[in-house]
Scaffold this active site. Structure first.
Site, PDB file in Angstrom:
ATOM      1  CB  SER A 105     -20.304 129.972  40.306  1.00 17.90           C
ATOM      2  OG  SER A 105     -20.274 129.769  41.558  1.00 17.90           O
ATOM      3  CG  ASP A 155     -27.994 131.231  42.697  1.00 22.24           C
ATOM      4  OD1 ASP A 155     -27.642 130.540  43.605  1.00 22.24           O
ATOM      5  OD2 ASP A 155     -27.323 131.407  41.722  1.00 22.24           O
ATOM      6  CG  HIS A 186     -25.050 128.558  41.843  1.00 17.97           C
ATOM      7  ND1 HIS A 186     -25.266 130.026  42.119  1.00 17.97           N
ATOM      8  CD2 HIS A 186     -23.944 128.305  41.889  1.00 17.97           C
ATOM      9  CE1 HIS A 186     -23.706 130.289  42.153  1.00 17.97           C
ATOM     10  NE2 HIS A 186     -22.987 129.251  41.954  1.00 17.97           N
TER      11      HIS A 186
END
Ligand code: MLT
Length: 203
Positions: A105, A155, A186
């Site tokens: 991320s 996501d 995610h």
């Protein structure tokens, strides 16, 4: 720990011939977050795991954002340079070859920015749930640099189109990119670990 420019953890390799990993956590994580994961994807590798210096409501990150998915690109550029300088210091302090980044991320996004701004800092990168960090990146030569991008088809933070654009930007710069789309969101899944381990094993 040695005094370097980021708070970090370092674990020496326990097996030779494995690339050192630079572990880059997501928003709200820290230098301990990805250590357990690294045992599953690259047992025996040296591990270098810094804590992001930017705080967002007390949550560590690697660069500032204006809102979710909208980045302060001046800060991205500055922080990518700062992280690349830290990698150089740590390589010298611990006697490491250039590491392969494994970022999740926000950590994947700063790793992508380091690839675009300081390509020599990294031997390659695993970008888990990454998005395009810079709308107008400088021209860069990533000839032969191995990059694995693992995206989630559902996501809510990273649109699939954005991840594809990142893959094509890096490919266009000469990197050897594998882009895997998983049927997930995610968060990381077991499939991320399996795909990442197989990819690191073939480096
Ligand atoms: C970012 O800010 O880097 C991305 O939005 C991912 C995140 O940290 O949520």
């Amino acid at each position: 720990m040695t005094e370097l420019s980021f708070i970090h953890r370092f674990k020496p390799a326990t097996e030779s011939g494995r690339p050192p990993l630079l572990l880059l956590h997501g928003t709200g994580g820290n230098e301990d977050d990805l250590l357990p994961l690294s045992n599953m994807i690259a047992p025996g590798s040296a591990l270098l795991s810094p804590r992001g210096k930017v705080l967002e409501g007390g949550m560590p990150r690697f660069f500032r954002r204006l809102q979710e998915g909208v980045f302060d690109e001046e800060d991205v550029r500055r922080r990518a340079q700062e992280l690349a300088d830290f990698i150089a210091q740590a390589r010298e302090a611990y006697g490491l070859s250039a590491p392969v980044a494994v970022g999740f991320s926000n950590g994947a996004n700063i790793a992508a920015a380091v690839l675009q701004l300081r390509p020599d800092a990294l031997a390659g990168a695993v970008l888990l749930r990454a998005m395009v960090p810079l709308q107008d990146p400088p021209a860069v030569d990533l000839a032969g640099k191995p990059v694995l991008i693992v995206s989630g088809a559902s996501d809510p933070i990273v649109p699939a189109e954005n991840a594809k654009r990142l893959a094509s930007l890096l490919t266009g710069a000469g990197a050897v990119v594998r882009h895997q789309m998983l049927p997930t969101g995610h968060g990381l899944s077991q499939a991320d670990l399996t795909v990442t381990r197989a990819w690191i094993d073939q480096l």
